[in-house]
Design a protein around this motif. Structure first.
Motif, PDB file in Angstrom:
ATOM      1  N   LEU A  13       0.826  -1.207   0.000  1.00 16.58           N
ATOM      2  CA  LEU A  13       0.000   0.000   0.000  1.00 16.58           C
ATOM      3  C   LEU A  13       0.864   1.264   0.000  1.00 16.58           C
ATOM      4  CD1 LEU A  13      -2.787  -1.095   2.505  1.00 16.58           C
ATOM      5  CD2 LEU A  13      -2.974  -0.894   0.021  1.00 16.58           C
ATOM      6  N   ALA A  14       1.958   1.237   0.761  1.00 16.19           N
ATOM      7  CA  ALA A  14       2.869   2.391   0.815  1.00 16.19           C
ATOM      8  C   ALA A  14       3.541   2.609  -0.543  1.00 16.19           C
ATOM      9  CB  ALA A  14       3.912   2.189   1.913  1.00 16.19           C
ATOM     10  N   GLN A  15       3.913   1.511  -1.197  1.00 16.31           N
ATOM     11  CA  GLN A  15       4.527   1.630  -2.521  1.00 16.31           C
ATOM     12  C   GLN A  15       3.531   2.204  -3.532  1.00 16.31           C
ATOM     13  OE1 GLN A  15       5.695  -2.484  -2.892  1.00 16.31           O
ATOM     14  NE2 GLN A  15       7.842  -2.029  -2.453  1.00 16.31           N
ATOM     15  N   ASP A  16       2.289   1.719  -3.466  1.00 15.14           N
ATOM     16  CA  ASP A  16       1.255   2.238  -4.373  1.00 15.14           C
ATOM     17  C   ASP A  16       1.008   3.722  -4.129  1.00 15.14           C
ATOM     18  OD1 ASP A  16       1.039  -0.299  -5.411  1.00 15.14           O
ATOM     19  OD2 ASP A  16      -0.854  -0.782  -4.411  1.00 15.14           O
ATOM     20  N   ALA A  17       0.946   4.116  -2.863  1.00 14.06           N
ATOM     21  CA  ALA A  17       0.715   5.528  -2.522  1.00 14.06           C
ATOM     22  C   ALA A  17       1.883   6.391  -3.002  1.00 14.06           C
ATOM     23  CB  ALA A  17       0.519   5.680  -1.014  1.00 14.06           C
ATOM     24  N   GLU A  18       3.097   5.886  -2.845  1.00 13.99           N
ATOM     25  CA  GLU A  18       4.270   6.641  -3.302  1.00 13.99           C
ATOM     26  C   GLU A  18       4.258   6.774  -4.827  1.00 13.99           C
ATOM     27  OE1 GLU A  18       9.152   6.518  -3.294  1.00 13.99           O
ATOM     28  OE2 GLU A  18       8.056   4.813  -2.474  1.00 13.99           O
ATOM     29  N   GLU A  19       3.889   5.702  -5.505  1.00 15.61           N
ATOM     30  CA  GLU A  19       3.820   5.734  -6.957  1.00 15.61           C
ATOM     31  C   GLU A  19       2.775   6.747  -7.434  1.00 15.61           C
ATOM     32  OE1 GLU A  19       2.799   2.348 -10.113  1.00 15.61           O
ATOM     33  OE2 GLU A  19       4.358   1.738  -8.684  1.00 15.61           O
ATOM     34  N   GLN A  20       1.635   6.746  -6.780  1.00 16.46           N
ATOM     35  CA  GLN A  20       0.572   7.700  -7.131  1.00 16.46           C
ATOM     36  C   GLN A  20       1.050   9.134  -6.881  1.00 16.46           C
ATOM     37  OE1 GLN A  20      -2.245   6.984  -8.670  1.00 16.46           O
ATOM     38  NE2 GLN A  20      -2.897   9.102  -8.697  1.00 16.46           N
ATOM     39  N   ALA A  21       1.721   9.345  -5.765  1.00 16.86           N
ATOM     40  CA  ALA A  21       2.245  10.677  -5.449  1.00 16.86           C
ATOM     41  C   ALA A  21       3.293  11.102  -6.484  1.00 16.86           C
ATOM     42  CB  ALA A  21       2.830  10.698  -4.041  1.00 16.86           C
ATOM     43  N   ARG A  97       3.014  18.962  -4.068  1.00 15.03           N
ATOM     44  CA  ARG A  97       3.085  17.584  -4.592  1.00 15.03           C
ATOM     45  C   ARG A  97       4.436  16.943  -4.283  1.00 15.03           C
ATOM     46  NH1 ARG A  97      -1.949  16.091  -5.080  1.00 15.03           N
ATOM     47  NH2 ARG A  97      -3.135  17.347  -6.523  1.00 15.03           N
ATOM     48  N   GLN A  98       5.491  17.746  -4.337  1.00 15.73           N
ATOM     49  CA  GLN A  98       6.816  17.204  -4.036  1.00 15.73           C
ATOM     50  C   GLN A  98       6.907  16.804  -2.567  1.00 15.73           C
ATOM     51  OE1 GLN A  98      10.124  19.750  -5.036  1.00 15.73           O
ATOM     52  NE2 GLN A  98      11.533  18.036  -5.015  1.00 15.73           N
ATOM     53  N   GLN A  99       6.388  17.640  -1.688  1.00 16.71           N
ATOM     54  CA  GLN A  99       6.398  17.305  -0.259  1.00 16.71           C
ATOM     55  C   GLN A  99       5.539  16.082   0.009  1.00 16.71           C
ATOM     56  OE1 GLN A  99       8.455  18.733   2.074  1.00 16.71           O
ATOM     57  NE2 GLN A  99       7.765  16.949   3.193  1.00 16.71           N
ATOM     58  N   HIS A 100       4.405  15.995  -0.661  1.00 22.29           N
ATOM     59  CA  HIS A 100       3.513  14.841  -0.525  1.00 22.29           C
ATOM     60  C   HIS A 100       4.246  13.562  -0.946  1.00 22.29           C
ATOM     61  CE1 HIS A 100      -0.265  12.643  -0.471  1.00 22.29           C
ATOM     62  NE2 HIS A 100      -0.044  12.252  -1.703  1.00 22.29           N
ATOM     63  N   TRP A 101       4.951  13.623  -2.069  1.00 22.96           N
ATOM     64  CA  TRP A 101       5.703  12.470  -2.557  1.00 22.96           C
ATOM     65  C   TRP A 101       6.814  12.095  -1.573  1.00 22.96           C
ATOM     66  CZ3 TRP A 101      10.892  12.722  -4.532  1.00 22.96           C
ATOM     67  CH2 TRP A 101      11.368  11.501  -5.000  1.00 22.96           C
ATOM     68  N   LEU A 102       7.523  13.110  -1.047  1.00 29.71           N
ATOM     69  CA  LEU A 102       8.584  12.832  -0.079  1.00 29.71           C
ATOM     70  C   LEU A 102       8.028  12.165   1.183  1.00 29.71           C
ATOM     71  CD1 LEU A 102      10.741  16.075  -0.408  1.00 29.71           C
ATOM     72  CD2 LEU A 102      11.374  13.758  -1.137  1.00 29.71           C
ATOM     73  N   ASP A 103       6.856  12.605   1.625  1.00 30.15           N
ATOM     74  CA  ASP A 103       6.206  11.986   2.789  1.00 30.15           C
ATOM     75  C   ASP A 103       5.879  10.526   2.513  1.00 30.15           C
ATOM     76  OD1 ASP A 103       6.382  14.410   4.106  1.00 30.15           O
ATOM     77  OD2 ASP A 103       4.267  14.942   3.805  1.00 30.15           O
ATOM     78  N   GLN A 105       7.291   8.592   0.319  1.00 34.78           N
ATOM     79  CA  GLN A 105       8.558   7.874   0.198  1.00 34.78           C
ATOM     80  C   GLN A 105       9.118   7.542   1.587  1.00 34.78           C
ATOM     81  OE1 GLN A 105      12.072  10.060  -1.251  1.00 34.78           O
ATOM     82  NE2 GLN A 105      12.239   8.488  -2.828  1.00 34.78           N
ATOM     83  N   LYS A 106       9.021   8.492   2.483  1.00 40.88           N
ATOM     84  CA  LYS A 106       9.496   8.307   3.856  1.00 40.88           C
ATOM     85  C   LYS A 106       8.727   7.175   4.545  1.00 40.88           C
ATOM     86  CE  LYS A 106      10.305  11.297   7.858  1.00 40.88           C
ATOM     87  NZ  LYS A 106      10.085  12.653   8.373  1.00 40.88           N
ATOM     88  N   LYS A 107       7.411   7.146   4.355  1.00 44.35           N
ATOM     89  CA  LYS A 107       6.591   6.081   4.950  1.00 44.35           C
ATOM     90  C   LYS A 107       6.979   4.719   4.385  1.00 44.35           C
ATOM     91  CE  LYS A 107       2.642   8.956   6.131  1.00 44.35           C
ATOM     92  NZ  LYS A 107       1.262   9.320   5.877  1.00 44.35           N
ATOM     93  N   ARG A 108       7.168   4.648   3.067  1.00 39.61           N
ATOM     94  CA  ARG A 108       7.574   3.377   2.452  1.00 39.61           C
ATOM     95  C   ARG A 108       8.908   2.899   3.021  1.00 39.61           C
ATOM     96  NH1 ARG A 108      11.506   2.492  -0.811  1.00 39.61           N
ATOM     97  NH2 ARG A 108      11.515   4.622  -1.619  1.00 39.61           N
ATOM     98  N   ALA A 110      10.171   3.578   5.882  1.00 32.37           N
ATOM     99  CA  ALA A 110       9.981   3.171   7.277  1.00 32.37           C
ATOM    100  C   ALA A 110       9.440   1.748   7.349  1.00 32.37           C
ATOM    101  CB  ALA A 110       9.039   4.144   7.990  1.00 32.37           C
ATOM    102  N   VAL A 111       8.490   1.422   6.484  1.00 39.24           N
ATOM    103  CA  VAL A 111       7.933   0.065   6.466  1.00 39.24           C
ATOM    104  C   VAL A 111       9.010  -0.926   6.023  1.00 39.24           C
ATOM    105  CG1 VAL A 111       6.200  -1.450   5.418  1.00 39.24           C
ATOM    106  CG2 VAL A 111       5.571   0.864   6.107  1.00 39.24           C
ATOM    107  N   GLU A 112       9.801  -0.556   5.030  1.00 41.75           N
ATOM    108  CA  GLU A 112      10.895  -1.435   4.586  1.00 41.75           C
ATOM    109  C   GLU A 112      11.886  -1.674   5.719  1.00 41.75           C
ATOM    110  OE1 GLU A 112      11.059  -0.528  -0.211  1.00 41.75           O
ATOM    111  OE2 GLU A 112      12.403   0.583   1.110  1.00 41.75           O
ATOM    112  N   LEU A 113      12.177  -0.624   6.485  1.00 40.54           N
ATOM    113  CA  LEU A 113      13.084  -0.764   7.618  1.00 40.54           C
ATOM    114  C   LEU A 113      12.496  -1.703   8.675  1.00 40.54           C
ATOM    115  CD1 LEU A 113      15.762   0.114   8.890  1.00 40.54           C
ATOM    116  CD2 LEU A 113      14.557   2.040   9.919  1.00 40.54           C
ATOM    117  N   LEU A 114      11.212  -1.551   8.950  1.00 37.85           N
ATOM    118  CA  LEU A 114      10.551  -2.461   9.902  1.00 37.85           C
ATOM    119  C   LEU A 114      10.656  -3.913   9.434  1.00 37.85           C
ATOM    120  CD1 LEU A 114       7.260  -0.576  10.849  1.00 37.85           C
ATOM    121  CD2 LEU A 114       9.134  -1.178  12.390  1.00 37.85           C
ATOM    122  N   LEU A 115      10.396  -4.126   8.157  1.00 38.98           N
ATOM    123  CA  LEU A 115      10.488  -5.487   7.609  1.00 38.98           C
ATOM    124  C   LEU A 115      11.915  -6.024   7.687  1.00 38.98           C
ATOM    125  CD1 LEU A 115       8.101  -5.233   4.548  1.00 38.98           C
ATOM    126  CD2 LEU A 115       7.917  -6.876   6.420  1.00 38.98           C
TER     127      LEU A 115
END
Length: 148
Positions: A13-21, A97-103, A105-108, A110-115
């Protein structure tokens, strides 16, 4: 069989959201460039018109033509001012839009780091368990070989 890690769904979901952003950012960048090109065209048009008027210097120009020229230049200046506002609005949108995309990306990340941390812990636990089995096997072998 172990069920899939819920974090993998969160990652997807984070990857999809980042891609959309990223797509929205690209669209905003293209729109911003289009707006800037329109402003450049207006400025170029004004410059050409001023050069044309300058070439008429020394020639007799009627007051009516002179007045029309100045009125037209004012209209171009008004259009340039309006286009400057449009460009500024586009920049604001692009920055948002750039800040939205960076946010996203940051969430994605973070999830990758958790995994990754979860995988390291799981691997460490597996290694510890394998070491325990190896130690138990070695001690059983030792006791079986020991002469009574």
């Amino acid at each position: 069989m172990a069920s899939a890690d819920p974090l993998l769904l969160v990652l997807k979901l984070a990857q999809d959201a980042e891609e959309q952003a990223a797509l929205l950012l690209k669209s905003a960048q293209l729109d911003c460039q289009k707006r800037q090109n329109q402003l450049n065209a207006l400025n170029h048009y004004r410059l050409d018109y001023m050069k044309q008027m300058q070439s008429w210097q020394g020639q007799a120009i009627s007051a009516s033509n002179y007045h029309q020229f100045h009125r037209f230049i004012r209209q171009i200046d008004d259009a340039i001012a309006q286009q400057n506002r449009v460009v500024a609005d586009g920049e604001v949108q692009k920055n948002y839009r750039q800040q939205h995309w960076l946010d996203k990306q940051k969430k994605r990340k973070a999830v990758e780091l958790l995994l990754a941390n979860k995988a390291k812990k799981r691997q460490a636990a597996e290694l510890k368990y394998e070491q325990k089995l190896t130690d138990e096997f070695a001690s059983q072998q030792f006791f079986r070989r020991k002469p009574s």
